[in-house]
Design a protein around this motif. Sequence first.
Motif, PDB file in Angstrom:
ATOM      1  N   ALA A 105      13.293  34.650 -20.496  1.00  0.00           N
ATOM      2  CA  ALA A 105      11.947  35.069 -20.894  1.00  0.00           C
ATOM      3  C   ALA A 105      11.727  36.552 -20.642  1.00  0.00           C
ATOM      4  O   ALA A 105      10.997  37.219 -21.397  1.00  0.00           O
ATOM      5  CB  ALA A 105      10.913  34.236 -20.138  1.00  0.00           C
ATOM      6  N   GLN A 106      12.365  37.097 -19.599  1.00  0.00           N
ATOM      7  CA  GLN A 106      12.180  38.506 -19.264  1.00  0.00           C
ATOM      8  C   GLN A 106      12.757  39.427 -20.352  1.00  0.00           C
ATOM      9  O   GLN A 106      12.372  40.588 -20.449  1.00  0.00           O
ATOM     10  CB  GLN A 106      12.846  38.832 -17.928  1.00  0.00           C
ATOM     11  CG  GLN A 106      12.158  38.222 -16.723  1.00  0.00           C
ATOM     12  CD  GLN A 106      12.521  36.766 -16.515  1.00  0.00           C
ATOM     13  OE1 GLN A 106      13.301  36.198 -17.274  1.00  0.00           O
ATOM     14  NE2 GLN A 106      11.962  36.149 -15.481  1.00  0.00           N
ATOM     15  N   LEU A 107      13.680  38.878 -21.170  1.00  0.00           N
ATOM     16  CA  LEU A 107      14.311  39.700 -22.200  1.00  0.00           C
ATOM     17  C   LEU A 107      13.397  39.916 -23.397  1.00  0.00           C
ATOM     18  O   LEU A 107      13.487  40.940 -24.075  1.00  0.00           O
ATOM     19  CB  LEU A 107      15.619  39.034 -22.645  1.00  0.00           C
ATOM     20  CG  LEU A 107      16.537  39.842 -23.556  1.00  0.00           C
ATOM     21  CD1 LEU A 107      17.052  41.069 -22.835  1.00  0.00           C
ATOM     22  CD2 LEU A 107      17.714  38.973 -24.017  1.00  0.00           C
ATOM     23  N   ILE A 108      12.512  38.967 -23.666  1.00  0.00           N
ATOM     24  CA  ILE A 108      11.680  39.053 -24.863  1.00  0.00           C
ATOM     25  C   ILE A 108      10.201  39.275 -24.525  1.00  0.00           C
ATOM     26  O   ILE A 108       9.359  39.277 -25.421  1.00  0.00           O
ATOM     27  CB  ILE A 108      11.816  37.779 -25.719  1.00  0.00           C
ATOM     28  CG1 ILE A 108      11.377  36.542 -24.925  1.00  0.00           C
ATOM     29  CG2 ILE A 108      13.235  37.616 -26.228  1.00  0.00           C
ATOM     30  CD1 ILE A 108      11.332  35.278 -25.744  1.00  0.00           C
ATOM     31  N   PHE A 109       9.901  39.461 -23.243  1.00  0.00           N
ATOM     32  CA  PHE A 109       8.489  39.546 -22.884  1.00  0.00           C
ATOM     33  C   PHE A 109       7.811  40.783 -23.466  1.00  0.00           C
ATOM     34  O   PHE A 109       6.615  40.755 -23.787  1.00  0.00           O
ATOM     35  CB  PHE A 109       8.319  39.510 -21.364  1.00  0.00           C
ATOM     36  CG  PHE A 109       8.277  40.858 -20.699  1.00  0.00           C
ATOM     37  CD1 PHE A 109       7.077  41.520 -20.503  1.00  0.00           C
ATOM     38  CD2 PHE A 109       9.448  41.473 -20.272  1.00  0.00           C
ATOM     39  CE1 PHE A 109       7.029  42.753 -19.890  1.00  0.00           C
ATOM     40  CE2 PHE A 109       9.403  42.707 -19.664  1.00  0.00           C
ATOM     41  CZ  PHE A 109       8.188  43.354 -19.467  1.00  0.00           C
ATOM     42  N   LEU A 110       8.561  41.886 -23.644  1.00  0.00           N
ATOM     43  CA  LEU A 110       7.937  43.118 -24.136  1.00  0.00           C
ATOM     44  C   LEU A 110       7.418  42.971 -25.568  1.00  0.00           C
ATOM     45  O   LEU A 110       6.239  43.290 -25.826  1.00  0.00           O
ATOM     46  CB  LEU A 110       8.906  44.291 -24.017  1.00  0.00           C
ATOM     47  CG  LEU A 110       8.342  45.657 -24.430  1.00  0.00           C
ATOM     48  CD1 LEU A 110       7.092  45.991 -23.615  1.00  0.00           C
ATOM     49  CD2 LEU A 110       9.393  46.746 -24.264  1.00  0.00           C
ATOM     50  N   PRO A 111       8.235  42.507 -26.545  1.00  0.00           N
ATOM     51  CA  PRO A 111       7.664  42.327 -27.888  1.00  0.00           C
ATOM     52  C   PRO A 111       6.543  41.294 -27.928  1.00  0.00           C
ATOM     53  O   PRO A 111       5.572  41.468 -28.673  1.00  0.00           O
ATOM     54  CB  PRO A 111       8.871  41.883 -28.738  1.00  0.00           C
ATOM     55  CG  PRO A 111       9.910  41.448 -27.775  1.00  0.00           C
ATOM     56  CD  PRO A 111       9.684  42.242 -26.541  1.00  0.00           C
ATOM     57  N   VAL A 112       6.666  40.222 -27.129  1.00  0.00           N
ATOM     58  CA  VAL A 112       5.588  39.228 -27.076  1.00  0.00           C
ATOM     59  C   VAL A 112       4.334  39.862 -26.495  1.00  0.00           C
ATOM     60  O   VAL A 112       3.217  39.642 -26.995  1.00  0.00           O
ATOM     61  CB  VAL A 112       6.024  38.003 -26.237  1.00  0.00           C
ATOM     62  CG1 VAL A 112       4.859  37.033 -26.069  1.00  0.00           C
ATOM     63  CG2 VAL A 112       7.204  37.299 -26.885  1.00  0.00           C
ATOM     64  N   PHE A 113       4.506  40.648 -25.458  1.00  0.00           N
ATOM     65  CA  PHE A 113       3.371  41.345 -24.836  1.00  0.00           C
ATOM     66  C   PHE A 113       2.677  42.270 -25.832  1.00  0.00           C
ATOM     67  O   PHE A 113       1.441  42.291 -25.920  1.00  0.00           O
ATOM     68  CB  PHE A 113       3.872  42.137 -23.624  1.00  0.00           C
ATOM     69  CG  PHE A 113       2.809  42.922 -22.913  1.00  0.00           C
ATOM     70  CD1 PHE A 113       2.084  42.343 -21.878  1.00  0.00           C
ATOM     71  CD2 PHE A 113       2.527  44.232 -23.271  1.00  0.00           C
ATOM     72  CE1 PHE A 113       1.101  43.064 -21.213  1.00  0.00           C
ATOM     73  CE2 PHE A 113       1.544  44.949 -22.616  1.00  0.00           C
ATOM     74  CZ  PHE A 113       0.837  44.364 -21.582  1.00  0.00           C
ATOM     75  N   LEU A 114       3.471  43.001 -26.619  1.00  0.00           N
ATOM     76  CA  LEU A 114       2.895  43.926 -27.591  1.00  0.00           C
ATOM     77  C   LEU A 114       2.155  43.172 -28.691  1.00  0.00           C
ATOM     78  O   LEU A 114       1.084  43.615 -29.148  1.00  0.00           O
ATOM     79  CB  LEU A 114       4.000  44.801 -28.188  1.00  0.00           C
ATOM     80  CG  LEU A 114       4.668  45.776 -27.207  1.00  0.00           C
ATOM     81  CD1 LEU A 114       5.806  46.519 -27.882  1.00  0.00           C
ATOM     82  CD2 LEU A 114       3.650  46.772 -26.649  1.00  0.00           C
ATOM     83  N   ASN A 115       2.716  42.040 -29.121  1.00  0.00           N
ATOM     84  CA  ASN A 115       2.033  41.240 -30.138  1.00  0.00           C
ATOM     85  C   ASN A 115       0.694  40.715 -29.620  1.00  0.00           C
ATOM     86  O   ASN A 115      -0.327  40.785 -30.308  1.00  0.00           O
ATOM     87  CB  ASN A 115       2.911  40.062 -30.562  1.00  0.00           C
ATOM     88  CG  ASN A 115       4.010  40.479 -31.512  1.00  0.00           C
ATOM     89  OD1 ASN A 115       3.884  41.480 -32.220  1.00  0.00           O
ATOM     90  ND2 ASN A 115       5.089  39.721 -31.549  1.00  0.00           N
ATOM     91  N   LEU A 175      -1.805  33.373 -22.000  1.00  0.00           N
ATOM     92  CA  LEU A 175      -0.867  32.669 -21.120  1.00  0.00           C
ATOM     93  C   LEU A 175      -0.344  31.382 -21.744  1.00  0.00           C
ATOM     94  O   LEU A 175       0.699  30.878 -21.338  1.00  0.00           O
ATOM     95  CB  LEU A 175      -1.556  32.341 -19.790  1.00  0.00           C
ATOM     96  CG  LEU A 175      -2.091  33.527 -18.979  1.00  0.00           C
ATOM     97  CD1 LEU A 175      -2.773  33.027 -17.705  1.00  0.00           C
ATOM     98  CD2 LEU A 175      -0.976  34.498 -18.635  1.00  0.00           C
ATOM     99  N   ILE A 176      -1.053  30.848 -22.732  1.00  0.00           N
ATOM    100  CA  ILE A 176      -0.694  29.552 -23.322  1.00  0.00           C
ATOM    101  C   ILE A 176       0.179  29.698 -24.563  1.00  0.00           C
ATOM    102  O   ILE A 176       1.226  29.041 -24.687  1.00  0.00           O
ATOM    103  CB  ILE A 176      -1.976  28.759 -23.661  1.00  0.00           C
ATOM    104  CG1 ILE A 176      -2.727  28.395 -22.384  1.00  0.00           C
ATOM    105  CG2 ILE A 176      -1.640  27.501 -24.464  1.00  0.00           C
ATOM    106  CD1 ILE A 176      -4.089  27.761 -22.629  1.00  0.00           C
ATOM    107  N   LEU A 177      -0.218  30.567 -25.500  1.00  0.00           N
ATOM    108  CA  LEU A 177       0.419  30.608 -26.822  1.00  0.00           C
ATOM    109  C   LEU A 177       1.921  30.918 -26.798  1.00  0.00           C
ATOM    110  O   LEU A 177       2.668  30.349 -27.601  1.00  0.00           O
ATOM    111  CB  LEU A 177      -0.306  31.629 -27.712  1.00  0.00           C
ATOM    112  CG  LEU A 177      -1.698  31.201 -28.198  1.00  0.00           C
ATOM    113  CD1 LEU A 177      -2.334  32.309 -29.039  1.00  0.00           C
ATOM    114  CD2 LEU A 177      -1.607  29.908 -29.001  1.00  0.00           C
ATOM    115  N   PRO A 178       2.426  31.812 -25.921  1.00  0.00           N
ATOM    116  CA  PRO A 178       3.871  32.082 -25.946  1.00  0.00           C
ATOM    117  C   PRO A 178       4.734  30.865 -25.605  1.00  0.00           C
ATOM    118  O   PRO A 178       5.939  30.880 -25.848  1.00  0.00           O
ATOM    119  CB  PRO A 178       4.035  33.182 -24.881  1.00  0.00           C
ATOM    120  CG  PRO A 178       2.704  33.836 -24.806  1.00  0.00           C
ATOM    121  CD  PRO A 178       1.717  32.733 -25.011  1.00  0.00           C
TER     122      PRO A 178
END
Length: 274
Positions: A118-128, A141-144
Amino acid sequence: MKTSLPIKILNVIGLIVVVIIFAMPFIWMISTSLKTLGETMIFPPKWLPDELIWENFMEAWNSGPFLQYFINSVIVSVGILMLQFITVIPAAYAFARYEFRCKNILFGLVMVTMMIPAQLIFLPVFLNLSDWRLLDTLWGLILPFATSAFGIFMLRQTFKQVPEELLEAARLDNSSEFKIMMKMMVPMAKPTLITLGLFNFITHWNDYFWPLVMTTTERARTLPVGIAQLRQVDGGVAWNILMAGNVILVIPILITFFFAQRQIIRAFTYTGVK
């Protein structure tokens, strides 16, 4: 073939050793939560406090808006669980019972996602989520975690064990695929669903990384983040208060596991439809 007495004794001793190894951290956590701050600093450490300090739990609870943290944790954990059931059940049913183009490739891609931290993809998810203005919200906190590759895999294996004859008989009775899935397959997979639910609940109830990244105020923070922020004393950690907070965190998990343990055993011993 009967097991000899020495083998039985060794098995019992081995089980006792395993139980002690796994139980010791919990016993130490509970013991520390009932000590004074001074007793937590003693070396060699004492397993039993001289006096049970129940006020540690109240102090931990009052160290912040713990009721808000608790409600947030419940909403997030249950919300993720509901969304995953909505997405995982149809996906697992399709992979188990339908033949379609690129089925194996798509299922392989689902399995590959289990290998991505999860730590590898958290940045693009965070930006979205930032673009969608969902930062510092419970939806953020729920949707990802709205679906689960592990859940699809495990439920697919359960669905594949149901005899095809039962599905054909239901289709001959003019049952729709949705009705077959919900009225036949889901009840048969109840132990697996309960097990998945428990695993997901524990994972997201204890999740620290994503709530820490996604939240900036108290309104959306969950219990693990709140417990990590428990007060310090003279530059050091108040271990008795911190452990009291962790006991509060663990109690809902223990209660959930207590009521679901029979279904978990059934899920891992399920071999087919009787």
